[in-house]
Scaffold this motif. Structure first.
Motif, PDB file in Angstrom:
ATOM      1  N   GLY A 213       0.816  -1.207   0.000  1.00  0.00           N
ATOM      2  CA  GLY A 213       0.000   0.000   0.000  1.00  0.00           C
ATOM      3  C   GLY A 213       0.853   1.262   0.000  1.00  0.00           C
ATOM      4  N   ALA A 214       1.932   1.248   0.783  1.00  0.00           N
ATOM      5  CA  ALA A 214       2.833   2.397   0.821  1.00  0.00           C
ATOM      6  C   ALA A 214       3.459   2.655  -0.542  1.00  0.00           C
ATOM      7  CB  ALA A 214       3.918   2.154   1.870  1.00  0.00           C
ATOM      8  N   GLU A 215       3.891   1.579  -1.198  1.00  0.00           N
ATOM      9  CA  GLU A 215       4.488   1.720  -2.532  1.00  0.00           C
ATOM     10  C   GLU A 215       3.449   2.214  -3.542  1.00  0.00           C
ATOM     11  OE1 GLU A 215       7.891  -1.803  -2.196  1.00  0.00           O
ATOM     12  OE2 GLU A 215       5.905  -2.263  -3.026  1.00  0.00           O
ATOM     13  N   ARG A 216       2.224   1.753  -3.396  1.00  0.00           N
ATOM     14  CA  ARG A 216       1.159   2.203  -4.289  1.00  0.00           C
ATOM     15  C   ARG A 216       0.928   3.711  -4.148  1.00  0.00           C
ATOM     16  NH1 ARG A 216      -4.368  -1.101  -4.074  1.00  0.00           N
ATOM     17  NH2 ARG A 216      -2.889  -2.658  -4.856  1.00  0.00           N
ATOM     18  N   ALA A 217       0.971   4.212  -2.918  1.00  0.00           N
ATOM     19  CA  ALA A 217       0.771   5.647  -2.692  1.00  0.00           C
ATOM     20  C   ALA A 217       1.911   6.462  -3.295  1.00  0.00           C
ATOM     21  CB  ALA A 217       0.653   5.931  -1.196  1.00  0.00           C
ATOM     22  N   LEU A 218       3.122   5.955  -3.173  1.00  0.00           N
ATOM     23  CA  LEU A 218       4.267   6.664  -3.762  1.00  0.00           C
ATOM     24  C   LEU A 218       4.137   6.709  -5.284  1.00  0.00           C
ATOM     25  CD1 LEU A 218       7.190   5.229  -1.603  1.00  0.00           C
ATOM     26  CD2 LEU A 218       6.412   7.600  -1.649  1.00  0.00           C
ATOM     27  N   ALA A 219       3.771   5.589  -5.893  1.00  0.00           N
ATOM     28  CA  ALA A 219       3.616   5.542  -7.352  1.00  0.00           C
ATOM     29  C   ALA A 219       2.511   6.483  -7.814  1.00  0.00           C
ATOM     30  CB  ALA A 219       3.322   4.111  -7.803  1.00  0.00           C
ATOM     31  N   ALA A 220       1.411   6.530  -7.074  1.00  0.00           N
ATOM     32  CA  ALA A 220       0.296   7.411  -7.441  1.00  0.00           C
ATOM     33  C   ALA A 220       0.687   8.877  -7.362  1.00  0.00           C
ATOM     34  CB  ALA A 220      -0.906   7.147  -6.535  1.00  0.00           C
ATOM     35  N   ALA A 221       1.682   9.186  -6.519  1.00  0.00           N
ATOM     36  CA  ALA A 221       2.146  10.565  -6.382  1.00  0.00           C
ATOM     37  C   ALA A 221       3.282  10.878  -7.351  1.00  0.00           C
ATOM     38  CB  ALA A 221       2.599  10.821  -4.947  1.00  0.00           C
ATOM     39  N   GLY A 222       3.572   9.943  -8.275  1.00  0.00           N
ATOM     40  CA  GLY A 222       4.630  10.176  -9.252  1.00  0.00           C
ATOM     41  C   GLY A 222       6.018   9.931  -8.697  1.00  0.00           C
ATOM     42  N   ARG A 223       6.100   9.197  -7.573  1.00  0.00           N
ATOM     43  CA  ARG A 223       7.391   8.908  -6.951  1.00  0.00           C
ATOM     44  C   ARG A 223       7.781   7.469  -7.266  1.00  0.00           C
ATOM     45  NH1 ARG A 223       7.404  12.316  -2.289  1.00  0.00           N
ATOM     46  NH2 ARG A 223       9.382  11.364  -1.660  1.00  0.00           N
ATOM     47  N   ASP A 224       9.071   7.174  -7.206  1.00  0.00           N
ATOM     48  CA  ASP A 224       9.559   5.820  -7.431  1.00  0.00           C
ATOM     49  C   ASP A 224       9.345   4.995  -6.158  1.00  0.00           C
ATOM     50  OD1 ASP A 224      10.916   3.481  -7.958  1.00  0.00           O
ATOM     51  OD2 ASP A 224      12.656   4.475  -8.857  1.00  0.00           O
ATOM     52  N   PRO A 225       8.526   3.930  -6.212  1.00  0.00           N
ATOM     53  CA  PRO A 225       8.293   3.116  -5.018  1.00  0.00           C
ATOM     54  C   PRO A 225       9.571   2.552  -4.409  1.00  0.00           C
ATOM     55  CG  PRO A 225       6.723   2.546  -6.730  1.00  0.00           C
ATOM     56  CD  PRO A 225       7.734   3.461  -7.361  1.00  0.00           C
ATOM     57  N   ARG A 226      10.615   2.415  -5.257  1.00  0.00           N
ATOM     58  CA  ARG A 226      11.877   1.897  -4.739  1.00  0.00           C
ATOM     59  C   ARG A 226      12.576   2.873  -3.816  1.00  0.00           C
ATOM     60  NH1 ARG A 226      14.309   0.234 -10.513  1.00  0.00           N
ATOM     61  NH2 ARG A 226      13.421   2.313 -10.874  1.00  0.00           N
ATOM     62  N   ASP A 227      12.084   4.125  -3.771  1.00  0.00           N
ATOM     63  CA  ASP A 227      12.660   5.114  -2.856  1.00  0.00           C
ATOM     64  C   ASP A 227      12.229   4.879  -1.410  1.00  0.00           C
ATOM     65  OD1 ASP A 227      13.940   6.367  -4.933  1.00  0.00           O
ATOM     66  OD2 ASP A 227      12.422   7.932  -5.200  1.00  0.00           O
ATOM     67  N   LEU A 228      11.244   3.995  -1.205  1.00  0.00           N
ATOM     68  CA  LEU A 228      10.780   3.718   0.154  1.00  0.00           C
ATOM     69  C   LEU A 228      11.864   2.947   0.912  1.00  0.00           C
ATOM     70  CD1 LEU A 228       8.317   3.831   2.136  1.00  0.00           C
ATOM     71  CD2 LEU A 228       7.764   1.522   1.337  1.00  0.00           C
ATOM     72  N   ARG A 229      12.450   3.602   1.899  1.00  0.00           N
ATOM     73  CA  ARG A 229      13.467   2.950   2.716  1.00  0.00           C
ATOM     74  C   ARG A 229      12.779   2.032   3.729  1.00  0.00           C
ATOM     75  NH1 ARG A 229      16.777   8.141   4.717  1.00  0.00           N
ATOM     76  NH2 ARG A 229      17.892   6.589   5.954  1.00  0.00           N
ATOM     77  N   GLU A 230      13.399   0.922   4.019  1.00  0.00           N
ATOM     78  CA  GLU A 230      12.786  -0.033   4.947  1.00  0.00           C
ATOM     79  C   GLU A 230      13.733  -0.381   6.082  1.00  0.00           C
ATOM     80  OE1 GLU A 230      11.710  -4.661   4.637  1.00  0.00           O
ATOM     81  OE2 GLU A 230      10.287  -3.393   3.534  1.00  0.00           O
ATOM     82  N   VAL A 231      13.176  -0.408   7.281  1.00  0.00           N
ATOM     83  CA  VAL A 231      13.897  -0.903   8.454  1.00  0.00           C
ATOM     84  C   VAL A 231      13.076  -2.064   8.994  1.00  0.00           C
ATOM     85  CG1 VAL A 231      14.787  -0.377  10.739  1.00  0.00           C
ATOM     86  CG2 VAL A 231      14.820   1.388   8.967  1.00  0.00           C
ATOM     87  N   ALA A 232      13.559  -3.285   8.771  1.00  0.00           N
ATOM     88  CA  ALA A 232      12.828  -4.480   9.185  1.00  0.00           C
ATOM     89  C   ALA A 232      13.349  -4.954  10.535  1.00  0.00           C
ATOM     90  CB  ALA A 232      12.978  -5.581   8.145  1.00  0.00           C
ATOM     91  N   MET A 233      12.412  -5.214  11.462  1.00  0.00           N
ATOM     92  CA  MET A 233      12.758  -5.668  12.798  1.00  0.00           C
ATOM     93  C   MET A 233      12.214  -7.094  13.014  1.00  0.00           C
ATOM     94  SD  MET A 233      14.392  -3.034  13.677  1.00  0.00           S
ATOM     95  CE  MET A 233      14.799  -3.505  15.373  1.00  0.00           C
ATOM     96  N   PRO A 234      12.852  -7.862  13.894  1.00  0.00           N
ATOM     97  CA  PRO A 234      12.396  -9.247  14.114  1.00  0.00           C
ATOM     98  C   PRO A 234      11.112  -9.347  14.920  1.00  0.00           C
ATOM     99  CG  PRO A 234      14.234  -8.725  15.558  1.00  0.00           C
ATOM    100  CD  PRO A 234      14.087  -7.562  14.629  1.00  0.00           C
ATOM    101  N   ALA A 235      10.707  -8.247  15.552  1.00  0.00           N
ATOM    102  CA  ALA A 235       9.474  -8.244  16.349  1.00  0.00           C
ATOM    103  C   ALA A 235       8.759  -6.924  16.129  1.00  0.00           C
ATOM    104  CB  ALA A 235       9.783  -8.448  17.828  1.00  0.00           C
TER     105      ALA A 235
END
Length: 348
Positions: A213-235
């Motif tokens: 959903g976050a990537e979809r919002a970025l694409a709809a705003a004309g932004r590259d979804p790959r620009d979404l930085r991710e911090v993944a945690m184990p919990a």
């Protein structure tokens, strides 16, 4: 002498256990009506049910659960397996489950998997050993095999907070793709330029959908979804959120907007940012997901995506009990609730 309405038997005496016939005589109904109140309370008129329940309390009647279970092949219990009972989201879901189950004369056995497949399988084995009528589950992963084993035993299964992958499966969920899009749309509307996503274990369907959903919002705003930085945690806990904040603060450029996959992560991130002297939302906008009670009570009240948690629990229980009680007429349903955006102080 009595204690809490229970008469004491004389010393050394054994009081005979009251029977269904005793309850029926006191309530002025047939034994069949008493049986219905015990096993199918929804089929008995309210005034009659109240009379029977009053007689049950007065006599101290307790039915022989093991005997009735052996006759029927199942008990008046259902199992509920959740990923993290420490998360208020699941506490609210469980409240919805328990309230409706109680209204229908069922008890609930709770199992907490902690996101572990091994622990989840142990919980399901216990449910089967207890001959539960059905199981409500938020699965730890996408593998349906262990749930199929329950169905082979005649135990109905309904997915909670997880969409069904096939039509012969009941499920109740929230549209997390829409929720993730709503969160990032709100951040972008507030002027966000560098958006990061703080998430939990990659195997969790909710984390995956909220990212989509976050990537979809970025694409709809004309932004590259790959620009979404991710911090993944184990919990997905507040402690993990604070650790995520430390990781973000150690980077060369701090994002100016953060979307967290749940409120516990967001509250931990908020604490970490404030302790480091980062102003929220002036320097970093922050939004969570679930809208738990703590969200509105935090030092900086937290914007969040609200889920109808209590309604999730009740709706799932309604589907499960219908499948248990009406197997010949039951129609499998996949109910999808829509989330809501709640704006507070943590976002611009």
């Amino acid at each position: 002498m009595s204690i809490d309405g229970w008469d004491e038997a004389p010393a050394g005496a054994t009081r005979p256990s009251p029977s269904i016939k005793d309850v029926a005589a006191l309530a002025g109904v047939s034994p069949g009506t008493v049986s219905n109140v015990l096993n199918r309370p929804e089929k008995v008129a309210g005034a009659t049910r109240d009379r029977v329940e009053s007689a049950i309390r007065e006599l101290g009647f307790v039915r022989h659960g093991s005997a009735s279970t052996l006759r029927a092949g199942h008990s008046r219990t259902i199992g509920l397996s959740v990923i993290d009972i420490g998360n208020p989201f699941f506490t609210d879901v469980a409240a919805g489950v328990e309230d409706l189950a109680s209204e229908r004369g069922y008890a609930v056995i709770l199992g907490n998997s902690s996101g572990s497949r091994v622990k989840e399988e142990r919980n399901l084995l216990v449910f089967a050993e207890q001959r539960v009528r059905g199981v409500l589950i938020t699965p730890s992963d996408q593998d349906p095999i262990r749930l199929d084993r329950l169905r082979e035993r005649g135990i109905s299964v309904v997915l909670v907070d997880h969409p069904a992958e096939r039509p012969d499966q009941c499920a109740v969920a929230v549209n997390d793709v829409t929720g993730g899009a709503m969160a990032v749309e709100h951040l972008l509307a507030g002027g966000a330029d560098r958006v990061a996503y703080v998430t939990g274990p990659a195997a969790m369907r909710q984390c995956q959908d909220r990212r989509r959903g976050a990537e979809r919002a970025l694409a709809a705003a004309g932004r590259d979804p790959r620009d979404l930085r991710e911090v993944a945690m184990p919990a997905m806990t507040a402690a993990a959120g604070q650790q995520a904040a430390e990781k973000l603060l150690a980077q060369d450029v701090l994002p100016d907007a953060l979307f967290c996959a749940n409120d516990l992560l967001a509250l931990g991130v908020l604490r970490g940012l404030l302790q480091a002297g980062v102003r929220v939302p002036e320097e970093v906008s922050l939004i969570g997901y679930d809208d738990i009670d703590f969200a509105s009570a935090s030092t900086v009240s937290l914007s969040s995506i609200r889920q109808p948690t209590y309604q999730l629990g009740r709706a799932a229980t309604e589907l499960l009990l219908d499948e248990c009680d009406n197997p010949d007429t039951h129609a499998h349903q996949q109910i999808m609730f829509q989330p809501d955006l709640v704006v507070r102080e943590s976002t611009r």
